[in-house]
Scaffold this motif. Structure first.
Motif, PDB file in Angstrom:
ATOM      1  N   UNK A 198      -0.886 -10.480  -0.810  1.00 29.98           N
ATOM      2  CA  UNK A 198      -1.385  -9.106  -0.860  1.00 29.98           C
ATOM      3  C   UNK A 198      -2.325  -8.813   0.308  1.00 29.98           C
ATOM      4  N   UNK A 199      -3.089  -9.803   0.736  1.00 35.50           N
ATOM      5  CA  UNK A 199      -3.978  -9.622   1.894  1.00 35.50           C
ATOM      6  C   UNK A 199      -3.158  -9.276   3.131  1.00 35.50           C
ATOM      7  N   UNK A 200      -2.105 -10.047   3.385  1.00 37.41           N
ATOM      8  CA  UNK A 200      -1.261  -9.780   4.559  1.00 37.41           C
ATOM      9  C   UNK A 200      -0.622  -8.398   4.467  1.00 37.41           C
ATOM     10  N   UNK A 201      -0.145  -8.050   3.285  1.00 34.07           N
ATOM     11  CA  UNK A 201       0.478  -6.739   3.114  1.00 34.07           C
ATOM     12  C   UNK A 201      -0.522  -5.610   3.361  1.00 34.07           C
ATOM     13  N   UNK A 202      -1.739  -5.760   2.879  1.00 36.58           N
ATOM     14  CA  UNK A 202      -2.748  -4.713   3.037  1.00 36.58           C
ATOM     15  C   UNK A 202      -3.144  -4.557   4.499  1.00 36.58           C
ATOM     16  N   UNK A 203      -3.345  -5.660   5.193  1.00 35.84           N
ATOM     17  CA  UNK A 203      -3.673  -5.576   6.614  1.00 35.84           C
ATOM     18  C   UNK A 203      -2.521  -4.929   7.386  1.00 35.84           C
ATOM     19  N   UNK A 204      -1.291  -5.320   7.046  1.00 39.74           N
ATOM     20  CA  UNK A 204      -0.136  -4.737   7.712  1.00 39.74           C
ATOM     21  C   UNK A 204      -0.040  -3.242   7.487  1.00 39.74           C
ATOM     22  N   UNK A 205      -0.285  -2.812   6.248  1.00 39.82           N
ATOM     23  CA  UNK A 205      -0.229  -1.383   5.938  1.00 39.82           C
ATOM     24  C   UNK A 205      -1.309  -0.615   6.686  1.00 39.82           C
ATOM     25  N   UNK A 206      -2.503  -1.213   6.798  1.00 40.13           N
ATOM     26  CA  UNK A 206      -3.598  -0.550   7.514  1.00 40.13           C
ATOM     27  C   UNK A 206      -3.282  -0.406   9.001  1.00 40.13           C
ATOM     28  N   UNK A 207      -2.731  -1.451   9.592  1.00 40.37           N
ATOM     29  CA  UNK A 207      -2.358  -1.390  11.013  1.00 40.37           C
ATOM     30  C   UNK A 207      -1.239  -0.377  11.232  1.00 40.37           C
TER      31      UNK A 207
ATOM     32  N   UNK B  54     -18.500   9.268   6.093  1.00 37.26           N
ATOM     33  CA  UNK B  54     -19.485  10.280   6.479  1.00 37.26           C
ATOM     34  C   UNK B  54     -19.822  10.201   7.966  1.00 37.26           C
ATOM     35  N   UNK B  55     -19.757   8.988   8.526  1.00 32.95           N
ATOM     36  CA  UNK B  55     -20.052   8.795   9.945  1.00 32.95           C
ATOM     37  C   UNK B  55     -18.890   9.201  10.842  1.00 32.95           C
ATOM     38  N   UNK B  56     -17.771   9.615  10.251  1.00 33.05           N
ATOM     39  CA  UNK B  56     -16.635  10.076  11.035  1.00 33.05           C
ATOM     40  C   UNK B  56     -15.592   9.033  11.340  1.00 33.05           C
ATOM     41  N   UNK B  57     -15.713   7.853  10.730  1.00 35.72           N
ATOM     42  CA  UNK B  57     -14.746   6.787  10.964  1.00 35.72           C
ATOM     43  C   UNK B  57     -13.582   6.895   9.975  1.00 35.72           C
ATOM     44  N   UNK B  58     -12.610   6.017  10.150  1.00 35.85           N
ATOM     45  CA  UNK B  58     -11.468   5.928   9.243  1.00 35.85           C
ATOM     46  C   UNK B  58     -11.592   4.649   8.434  1.00 35.85           C
ATOM     47  N   UNK B  59     -11.019   4.652   7.232  1.00 29.94           N
ATOM     48  CA  UNK B  59     -11.190   3.493   6.361  1.00 29.94           C
ATOM     49  C   UNK B  59      -9.922   3.172   5.588  1.00 29.94           C
ATOM     50  N   UNK B  60      -9.561   1.884   5.598  1.00 33.35           N
ATOM     51  CA  UNK B  60      -8.594   1.358   4.645  1.00 33.35           C
ATOM     52  C   UNK B  60      -9.417   0.783   3.504  1.00 33.35           C
ATOM     53  N   UNK B  61      -9.458   1.504   2.388  1.00 31.68           N
ATOM     54  CA  UNK B  61     -10.260   1.101   1.237  1.00 31.68           C
ATOM     55  C   UNK B  61      -9.391   0.298   0.289  1.00 31.68           C
ATOM     56  N   UNK B  62      -9.690  -0.984   0.118  1.00 32.22           N
ATOM     57  CA  UNK B  62      -8.857  -1.849  -0.711  1.00 32.22           C
ATOM     58  C   UNK B  62      -9.608  -2.266  -1.964  1.00 32.22           C
ATOM     59  N   UNK B  63      -8.885  -2.342  -3.072  1.00 30.41           N
ATOM     60  CA  UNK B  63      -9.481  -2.656  -4.358  1.00 30.41           C
ATOM     61  C   UNK B  63      -8.371  -2.913  -5.371  1.00 30.41           C
ATOM     62  N   UNK B  64      -8.724  -3.449  -6.509  1.00 26.18           N
ATOM     63  CA  UNK B  64      -7.714  -3.778  -7.511  1.00 26.18           C
ATOM     64  C   UNK B  64      -7.183  -2.541  -8.224  1.00 26.18           C
TER      65      UNK B  64
ATOM     66  N   UNK C   6      -5.942   4.265   0.855  1.00 28.54           N
ATOM     67  CA  UNK C   6      -6.318   3.483  -0.322  1.00 28.54           C
ATOM     68  C   UNK C   6      -5.205   2.485  -0.615  1.00 28.54           C
ATOM     69  N   UNK C   7      -5.569   1.212  -0.711  1.00 31.07           N
ATOM     70  CA  UNK C   7      -4.581   0.156  -0.907  1.00 31.07           C
ATOM     71  C   UNK C   7      -4.972  -0.742  -2.073  1.00 31.07           C
ATOM     72  N   UNK C   8      -4.001  -1.077  -2.893  1.00 27.05           N
ATOM     73  CA  UNK C   8      -4.236  -2.029  -3.975  1.00 27.05           C
ATOM     74  C   UNK C   8      -4.296  -3.434  -3.384  1.00 27.05           C
TER      75      UNK C   8
END
Length: 283
Positions: free
Chosen positions: A66-75, A27-37, A56-58
């Motif tokens: 999975x943490x490294x993969x998610x950070x890599x995908x977000x970058x 809502x504030x206009x930012x971007x988000x990598x939303x991670x969850x199971x 959205x990332x699993x």
């Protein structure tokens, strides 16, 4: 940190603080990598904002891979990460050892591995080094409570130690957020799930008394998590955020009582340390 458009990496985005923070950031206009199971839980946000604003990332934070993969995908998707909201958590008390160890895998090692990968991205990947790690801890990390022993242990200490190891040149900020109880699923569902055993099953035992307080009526009286999330977000808009942020009146009261008690006990027995120099001790 500047309040221009930022890229946020949010763990535990399915509910509670994580879900509310994801909504607020977008809502504030930012971007988000939303991670969850379970990525399907936030499909509505993905549809509403589109892939240029939300990824959205699993992610199961108990898995370092999975943490490294998610950070890599977000970058790869956004080019950098400015703020990490480390919020995923699990709470079960008076549980068999395997369940307690699972809690440590999520709360302790999950937080550690997210923090390590956060630091690497902030320092080595972002073209302009820097970023802000918001680590959701708990007021029970300050004061250990009956029926919260395992949970308190998983939330204590290690990220604060990491903050002391940072080189100022990295431009990395860390804030440990220590909320009291808010109206989230962590309070309403997880704690009572395992029966108390042995002497702790007595109605007047302290764990039993604590559990008796956690009921639907009292839960409704707790502050809504959106109030907490708004305060957490505000941390990213000020140039000199604190290392610790007790949050909610309950959280503030817990910290004040703990510090007052520790100072009183320290003063009471300070003289016992008199004369403890480098001389050989005689028994």
């Amino acid at each position: 940190m500047a309040t221009d458009s930022q890229v946020w990496f949010i763990t535990g985005a399915s509910s509670g603080f994580g879900r509310h923070m994801t909504e607020l950031v977008l809502k504030k206009g930012h971007k988000a990598a939303a991670t969850l199971r379970k990525p399907e839980v936030v499909a509505d946000l993905a549809a509403q904002y589109g892939s240029d604003r939300v990824l959205v990332l699993k992610l199961d934070v108990s898995s370092a891979h999975e943490i490294k993969e998610a950070f890599g995908a977000a970058v790869d998707h956004f080019g950098r990460i400015d703020v990490v909201f480390s919020n995923a958590g699990h709470k079960v008390e008076h549980a068999p050892e395997d369940m307690a160890r699972e809690m440590f895998e999520t709360n302790f090692w999950g937080s550690v591995n997210v923090a390590k990968e956060t630091l690497r991205v902030f320092r080595d990947v972002n073209k302009t080094a820097g970023g802000h790690l918001l680590q959701v801890s708990s007021s029970s990390a300050i004061q250990g409570f009956p029926a919260f022993g395992f949970y308190s242990a998983t939330k204590h200490g290690v990220i604060e130690a990491l903050a002391g190891e940072l080189d100022p040149g990295w431009n990395v900020k860390i804030t440990l957020i220590e909320p009291g109880a808010f109206r989230t699923g962590a309070v309403s569902t997880n704690l009572p799930s395992v029966p108390l055993q042995g002497p702790y099953a007595k109605p007047n035992s302290m764990p039993a008394v604590v559990r008796s307080i956690i009921n639907e009526e009292n839960f409704k009286q707790l502050p809504h998590p959106t109030h907490a999330v708004a305060a957490m977000y505000k941390l990213t808009t000020i140039p000199d955020p604190p290392l610790h942020l007790p949050l909610g009146q309950q959280g503030i009261d817990i910290v004040k009582r703990k510090l007052t008690s520790m100072l009183a006990e320290t003063d009471k027995f300070a003289s016992w340390s008199d004369g403890m120099g480098v001389d050989e001790v005689q028994f």
